[in-house]
Design an enzyme around this catalytic site. Structure first.
Site, mmCIF file in Angstrom:
data_model
loop_
_atom_site.group_PDB
_atom_site.id
_atom_site.type_symbol
_atom_site.label_atom_id
_atom_site.label_comp_id
_atom_site.label_asym_id
_atom_site.label_seq_id
_atom_site.Cartn_x
_atom_site.Cartn_y
_atom_site.Cartn_z
ATOM 1 N N ARG A 151 0.908 -1.235 0.067
ATOM 2 C CA ARG A 151 -0.025 0.064 0.071
ATOM 3 C C ARG A 151 0.772 1.166 0.145
ATOM 4 N NH1 ARG A 151 -2.733 -2.985 3.644
ATOM 5 N NH2 ARG A 151 -4.803 -4.018 2.885
ATOM 6 N N LYS A 173 2.659 11.658 -11.075
ATOM 7 C CA LYS A 173 1.642 10.627 -12.057
ATOM 8 C C LYS A 173 2.783 9.698 -12.134
ATOM 9 C CE LYS A 173 -1.227 13.772 -14.398
ATOM 10 N NZ LYS A 173 -1.601 14.285 -15.643
ATOM 11 N N GLU A 215 9.073 18.721 -24.798
ATOM 12 C CA GLU A 215 8.217 18.980 -23.460
ATOM 13 C C GLU A 215 8.907 20.381 -22.805
ATOM 14 O OE1 GLU A 215 5.520 17.397 -22.256
ATOM 15 O OE2 GLU A 215 5.898 15.528 -23.029
ATOM 16 N N LYS A 257 6.851 23.397 -13.827
ATOM 17 C CA LYS A 257 5.888 22.279 -13.499
ATOM 18 C C LYS A 257 5.569 22.195 -11.960
ATOM 19 C CE LYS A 257 4.568 17.342 -14.214
ATOM 20 N NZ LYS A 257 4.754 16.120 -14.749
ATOM 21 N N GLU A 267 -4.859 17.180 -10.931
ATOM 22 C CA GLU A 267 -5.387 17.658 -12.081
ATOM 23 C C GLU A 267 -7.143 17.793 -12.275
ATOM 24 O OE1 GLU A 267 -3.329 15.744 -15.609
ATOM 25 O OE2 GLU A 267 -5.103 16.316 -16.679
ATOM 26 N N ARG A 271 -3.776 21.929 -13.960
ATOM 27 C CA ARG A 271 -2.737 20.877 -14.064
ATOM 28 C C ARG A 271 -2.934 20.379 -15.679
ATOM 29 N NH1 ARG A 271 0.313 16.209 -10.641
ATOM 30 N NH2 ARG A 271 1.611 15.339 -12.634
ATOM 31 N N ASN A 275 -0.913 19.360 -20.681
ATOM 32 C CA ASN A 275 -1.067 18.189 -21.546
ATOM 33 C C ASN A 275 -1.356 19.307 -22.929
ATOM 34 O OD1 ASN A 275 -1.500 16.067 -19.976
ATOM 35 N ND2 ASN A 275 -3.247 16.817 -19.318
ATOM 36 N N HIS A 278 -0.949 17.380 -26.388
ATOM 37 C CA HIS A 278 -1.112 15.845 -25.787
ATOM 38 C C HIS A 278 -2.641 15.200 -26.424
ATOM 39 C CE1 HIS A 278 2.181 16.698 -23.492
ATOM 40 N NE2 HIS A 278 2.315 15.428 -23.096
ATOM 41 N N HIS A 282 -1.269 12.074 -28.269
ATOM 42 C CA HIS A 282 -1.676 10.780 -27.651
ATOM 43 C C HIS A 282 -2.584 9.937 -28.964
ATOM 44 C CE1 HIS A 282 -1.463 11.548 -23.312
ATOM 45 N NE2 HIS A 282 -0.339 11.114 -23.771
ATOM 46 N N HIS A 295 7.407 9.851 -27.583
ATOM 47 C CA HIS A 295 6.127 10.702 -26.860
ATOM 48 C C HIS A 295 6.433 12.151 -27.351
ATOM 49 C CE1 HIS A 295 3.265 11.911 -23.948
ATOM 50 N NE2 HIS A 295 4.276 12.894 -23.367
HETATM 51 P P1 NAD Z 1 12.032 5.792 -22.157
HETATM 52 O O1 NAD Z 1 11.980 5.760 -20.528
HETATM 53 O O2 NAD Z 1 11.767 4.808 -22.962
HETATM 54 O O3 NAD Z 1 13.681 6.210 -22.481
HETATM 55 C C1 NAD Z 1 13.733 6.564 -23.834
HETATM 56 C C2 NAD Z 1 15.273 5.677 -24.062
HETATM 57 O O4 NAD Z 1 16.357 6.313 -23.511
HETATM 58 C C3 NAD Z 1 15.176 4.349 -23.478
HETATM 59 O O5 NAD Z 1 15.687 3.555 -24.370
HETATM 60 C C4 NAD Z 1 16.105 4.340 -22.209
HETATM 61 O O6 NAD Z 1 16.664 3.070 -22.072
HETATM 62 C C5 NAD Z 1 17.375 5.436 -22.651
HETATM 63 N N1 NAD Z 1 17.768 6.290 -21.992
HETATM 64 C C6 NAD Z 1 17.296 6.939 -20.713
HETATM 65 N N2 NAD Z 1 18.104 7.553 -20.087
HETATM 66 C C7 NAD Z 1 19.325 7.350 -20.794
HETATM 67 C C8 NAD Z 1 20.647 7.942 -20.599
HETATM 68 N N3 NAD Z 1 20.860 8.756 -19.747
HETATM 69 N N4 NAD Z 1 21.528 7.393 -21.431
HETATM 70 C C9 NAD Z 1 21.669 6.449 -22.582
HETATM 71 N N5 NAD Z 1 20.192 6.018 -22.805
HETATM 72 C C10 NAD Z 1 19.069 6.556 -21.970
HETATM 73 O O7 NAD Z 1 11.467 7.252 -22.421
HETATM 74 P P2 NAD Z 1 11.173 8.568 -21.939
HETATM 75 O O8 NAD Z 1 11.067 9.554 -23.214
HETATM 76 O O9 NAD Z 1 12.055 9.058 -21.165
HETATM 77 O O10 NAD Z 1 9.753 8.548 -21.134
HETATM 78 C C11 NAD Z 1 8.393 8.296 -21.982
HETATM 79 C C12 NAD Z 1 7.479 7.786 -21.027
HETATM 80 O O11 NAD Z 1 7.311 8.729 -19.711
HETATM 81 C C13 NAD Z 1 6.323 7.298 -21.767
HETATM 82 O O12 NAD Z 1 5.836 6.077 -20.970
HETATM 83 C C14 NAD Z 1 5.115 8.471 -21.025
HETATM 84 O O13 NAD Z 1 4.082 8.251 -20.863
HETATM 85 C C15 NAD Z 1 5.987 8.697 -19.719
HETATM 86 N N6 NAD Z 1 5.593 10.190 -19.238
HETATM 87 C C16 NAD Z 1 5.033 10.341 -17.967
HETATM 88 C C17 NAD Z 1 4.954 11.519 -17.411
HETATM 89 C C18 NAD Z 1 4.261 11.698 -15.987
HETATM 90 O O14 NAD Z 1 3.835 12.800 -15.468
HETATM 91 N N7 NAD Z 1 4.275 10.721 -15.353
HETATM 92 C C19 NAD Z 1 4.897 12.657 -18.139
HETATM 93 C C20 NAD Z 1 5.403 12.374 -19.475
HETATM 94 C C21 NAD Z 1 5.735 11.240 -20.016
HETATM 95 N N1 GLY Z 2 2.680 15.119 -17.712
HETATM 96 C C1 GLY Z 2 1.634 15.801 -17.483
HETATM 97 C C2 GLY Z 2 1.394 15.852 -15.788
HETATM 98 O O1 GLY Z 2 2.362 15.320 -15.253
HETATM 99 O O2 GLY Z 2 0.405 16.203 -15.551
#
Ligand code: NAD
Ligand code: GLY
Length: 387
Positions: A151, A173, A215, A257, A267, A271, A275, A278, A282, A295
C-alpha cells in the site's frame, strides 16, 4: 529480468553522512510544495553531491538495515547502475537491482507483478525504498510499484532522460498501460526526492534529447513566453549538449511544472495545461502504434495541430504557428502529421482523459505563454487543422 543482490557494506556507527562526501557548491534545488507530501528536486552534474543534498535530509539516521529495490533498464544500467548502487551502499542500504528491457512495452501490470515478486524475495518491508533510475518508462513503472507494494513505500526518482528530468519524474503521476489505453492504471504518488544528474544526458541518444526538448518548449508556450524566446536563442547550443544551458532549461521547466502541480496536484483544473499538444499527440501515438513515434515527437506534431486549431478559431496569428514550427524543427522534431485518416485520429481523441462526455478536451494557446482548456471545439475545425 536480471536481478542483482548486493549486500550493504558495514558502516561504523553513528553514521556520519556529511563526512564522507565532499562539499557541494552550485547544486540547484527546486521545491515542490505539496504540504505533507512536499519534496525537492536536486539538479547537479555529479552523483556524490546529488546524494548528499538530495538524500541526507531524509536518511540522516543509520540506514544499515534498510533495503532498497533499484529499478532500471538495460541501457541505463550499462552507464549508471554501478555509480548509483555505490552511492546507496555508502548510505547503508542493501541494494537489490532489477534491470528490465527498455521501452514502452515494459509499462505493464505483468512487469509490475515481476517486480513485486523480486521485492518480496528481497524481503522489502514498509520502510524499504523503491528507486527509479531511468527515463519516463522506468519512472512511471517503478512509481506504480512503489505506490502499490504494501500500500505504498518510499520512492525516489533518479531520472536520466531529458523527458524524465523535465516532466515525468516531477508531480507524482505514476502508471502502467492497459492494452486498450495508455497510462490508465495508475495513481498520484509523490517521490520523497528527485535527483537529476545533467551529465547523464551525455549518453542519451540524440532522438531522445529532441523528445525531451518538445516538453521543454511546451513549458514556454503554456506558461512563460520569455522562456520560449530564450529557447529560440539557445536551441542550437542545447542541441549540441551544452550542459550549462541544458541545466538552465531543466531548472526553468521544473519550476514551471512544480508551480502548476503545487496548485493542482490531482488535475482538477490547472494541471490540465501540461497536456498542451497531448490530445492530438496521444492520438498519433495510438494510431501509429507505440514505438513508431517517441512521446515528444507525437507531442511536437500535436502542439502544431492544436495551435492551428486556435489560429482557425481566430485566437492566435499564423505567425505564432510558424514561430512554434521553427523552434520545434530547430529541436530536431517533426511538425507534420503522418499519413493517417483524420477521422481515425479524432476517434482516438474521443478516449482522451480530458474529455467531458462526448466533448473532446483541448488545451489551446490563446496568446504567447498562455493556454486555456476548451471543450467546445467544432469537429470541422479539428478536421481542417488536421488536413
Ligand atoms: P524511456 O524511458 O523509454 O527512455 C527513452 C530511451 O532512452 C530508452 O531506451 C532508455 O533506455 C534510454 N535512456 C534513458 N536515459 C538514458 C541515458 N542517460 N543514457 C542512455 N540511454 C538512456 O522514454 P522517456 O521519453 O524518458 O519517457 C517516456 C515515458 O514517460 C512514456 O511512458 C510516457 O507515458 C511517460 N511520461 C510520464 C509523465 C508523467 O507525468 N508521469 C509525463 C510524460 C511522459
Ligand atoms: N505530464 C503531465 C502531468 O504531469 O500532468
Amino acid at each position: 529480468m536480471l536481478v542483482v543482490q548486493s549486500i550493504a557494506k558495514n558502516l561504523q556507527m553513528p553514521y556520519d553522512y556529511k563526512s564522507i562526501f565532499k562539499v557541494v557548491s552550485d547544486i540547484k534545488t527546486i521545491p515542490v510544495q505539496l504540504e505533507k507530501r512536499s519534496y525537492s528536486i536536486y539538479l547537479d552534474d555529479n552523483w556524490e553531491s546529488l546524494f548528499q543534498e538530495g538524500l541526507s535530509s531524509i536518511y540522516t539516521k543509520d540506514a544499515s538495515d534498510r533495503k532498497l529495490l533499484l529499478i532500471t533498464d538495460e541501457n541505463v544500467a550499462n552507464w549508471y547502475q554501478q555509480a548509483v548502487e555505490e552511492q546507496f551502499r555508502n548510505l547503508g542500504f542493501t541494494v537489490t537491482t532489477a534491470v528490465i528491457k527498455p521501452g514502452e512495452s515494459a509499462k505493464t501490470l505483468g512487469e509490475a507483478e515481476k517486480l513485486y515478486d523480486i521485492a518480496l524475495e528481497a524481503n522489502l518491508d514498509r520502510q524499504s525504498l523503491v528507486v527509479a533510475l531511468g527515463g519516463g518508462v522506468i519512472g512511471d513503472l517503478a512509481g506504480f510499484v512503489a505506490a502499490t507494494y504494501m500500500r505504498g513505500v518510499p520512492f525516489v526518482q533518479i531520472p536520466t532522460s531529458l523527458l524524465a528530468q523535465v516532466d515525468s519524474s516531477v508531480g507524482g503521476k505514476v502508471a502502467v498501460n492497459h492494452p486498450k489505453a495508455k497510462n490508465v492504471i495508475g495513481a498520484f504518488y509523490q517521490p520523497q526526492s528527485v535527483l537529476m544528474n545533467v551529465s547523464s544526458l551525455k549518453t542519451l541518444p540524440k532522438r531522445e534529447l529532441s523528445t525531451g526538448l518538445a516538453e521543454v518548449i511546451k513549458y514556454g508556450v503554456i506558461y512563460d513566453e520569455s522562456f520560449l524566446s530564450w529557447l529560440e536563442t539557445h536551441m542550437t547550443d542545447l542541441m549540441s549538449l551544452d550542459l550549462s544551458l541544458l541545466s538552465k532549461a531543466i531548472q526553468r521547466s521544473c519550476e514551471i511544472k512544480a508551480d502548476v502541480v503545487s496548485q493542482d496536484e490531482t488535475e482538477q483544473g490547472l494541471r490540465a495545461i501540461l497536456n498542451f499538444g497531448h490530445t492530438v499527440g496521444h492520438a498519433i501515438e495510438s494510431s501509429a502504434g507505440y514505438g513508431s513515434y517517441t512521446h515528444g515527437e507525437a507531442v511536437s506534431i500535436g502542439m502544431i495541430v492544436e495551435t492551428r486549431i486556435t489560429h482557425l478559431m481566430g485566437m492566435v496569428p499564423a505567425e505564432y504557428v510558424n514561430r512554434l514550427e521553427a523552434v520545434l524543427i530547430g529541436a530536431g522534431l517533426p511538425v507534420t502529421l503522418p499519413d493517417v485518416d483524420p477521422n481515425v485520429l479524432i476517434g482516438w481523441m474521443r478516449h482522451d482523459k480530458k474529455n467531458i462526455g462526448d466533448k473532446i478536451g483541448f488545451v489551446l494557446p490563446v496568446g504567447p505563454g498562455r493556454v486555456e482548456v476548451f471543450h467546445n471545439v467544432e469537429t470541422d475545425i479539428v478536421l481542417e487543422a488536421l488536413a
